[in-house]
Design a protein around this motif. Structure first.
Motif: not given
Length: 318
Positions: A206-235
């Motif tokens: 939801r937060s990432l989508r606010t950074a895009f005007a073209h919502q079709d560019r926020v694909t599951p891959e785009v979310v997962d590629e960042t959420w994978h490391w962002m979910s780590r406690p140190d990050k």
């Protein structure tokens, strides 16, 4: 009738216990909240593996995660907050035809890991950028920074004019103005720690989508590629520290002495930072060129690569 001198009836025992029970419940709630904020560490996402090719560069300060693509004059790309070098996938493909393109994760981003204590303020992030440039043997470069990455690049260019020939700011803070409202919650002690730890993939999307005007560019891959490391406690912890350390007083004060040729690109539909910031950069940075991209959001290089990449290629070209 009550007789004079007769003692008042005793207060019922349950009336005395009620304040004690409330105090006990409040104490438990405070203890649970503090443990959640400062003791509990949520588990990271497991099982996702990025297919993006990259390398590592070891220094005494950090083990930098980066990619190197193409050949020619060096261009270094610095991603924004809660982003990593993957966010430049379209940019790398366009610029690597004429340049050696380095995309680096600074501390708190992607798969870079710091060694020991690290200050996540702007001078500290700029020093980390300089450490990477030294280790990569890049005495002079052209810098491209998005959002927070733009502020760190700006500070570095202001203090190391001989090492930055050209600078591109993509929807970048750096003016002495209020921070983006989307990060305000993380600035509050205890609340910020809880918020970032309770954040799940859906919240991040939801937060990432606010950074895009073209919502079709926020694909599951785009979310997962960042959420994978962002979910780590140190990050997660690093993100909170970054939010609370971004003081733009110094970058604002140094704008007039900036010597690098500067291009400012901004998404007109940016919900995080208004496009009027770009115009102010244009007025205050000597010789700066400003380009506003209609219908693009905060992540302008991902949201409108067809418009942004030609501007970058022309400005950074030899």
């Amino acid at each position: 009738m009550e007789h004079l001198g007769q003692p008042a009836p005793p207060t019922p025992r349950h009336g005395r216990r009620w304040p004690r029970r409330v105090a006990a419940v409040l104490a438990v709630l405070v203890a649970v909240t503090l443990f959640g904020a400062y003791g509990w560490r949520p588990a990271a996402v497991d099982g996702y593996r990025s297919a993006y090719e990259s390398s590592y560069l070891d220094t005494p300060l950090a083990r930098f995660h980066y990619s190197r693509t193409g050949s020619g004059s060096p261009v270094v790309l610095v991603a924004g907050g809660a982003q990593w070098l993957y966010s430049y996938r379209h940019t790398i493909a366009a610029l690597s035809r004429e340049h050696t393109v380095y995309a680096v994760d600074l501390p708190g981003q992607g798969y870079t890991t710091v060694k020991g204590e690290f200050a996540y303020d702007i001078p500290g992030m700029a020093r980390a950028l300089g450490t990477f440039l030294d280790a990569a043997k890049l005495p002079a470069v052209r810098l491209v920074g998005h959002s927070w990455g733009g502020a760190w690049s700006l500070y570095y260019a202001e203090h190391h004019p001989a090492r930055v020939d050209r600078l591109v700011l993509l929807d970048s803070p750096g003016l002495d103005k209020p921070l983006a409202s989307q990060t305000a919650l993380f600035s509050i002690p205890v609340v910020g720690e809880l918020a970032v730890k309770l954040m799940g993939r859906a919240d991040f999307e939801r937060s990432l989508r606010t950074a895009f005007a073209h919502q079709d560019r926020v694909t599951p891959e785009v979310v997962d590629e960042t959420w994978h490391w962002m979910s780590r406690p140190d990050k997660r912890e690093a993100f909170v520290r970054l939010v609370r350390s971004q003081d733009y007083t110094a970058t604002d004060a140094g704008l007039a002495r900036l010597r690098a040729r500067t291009l400012v690109i901004w998404g007109q539909a940016d919900q995080w930072l208004p496009a009027s910031y770009a115009s102010e950069y244009g007025r205050r940075i000597p010789g700066a060129v400003v380009r506003i991209i209609p219908g693009a959001g905060h992540n302008v290089h991902e949201d409108a690569p067809e418009q942004v990449n030609p501007l970058l290629a022309t400005f950074l070209g030899d």
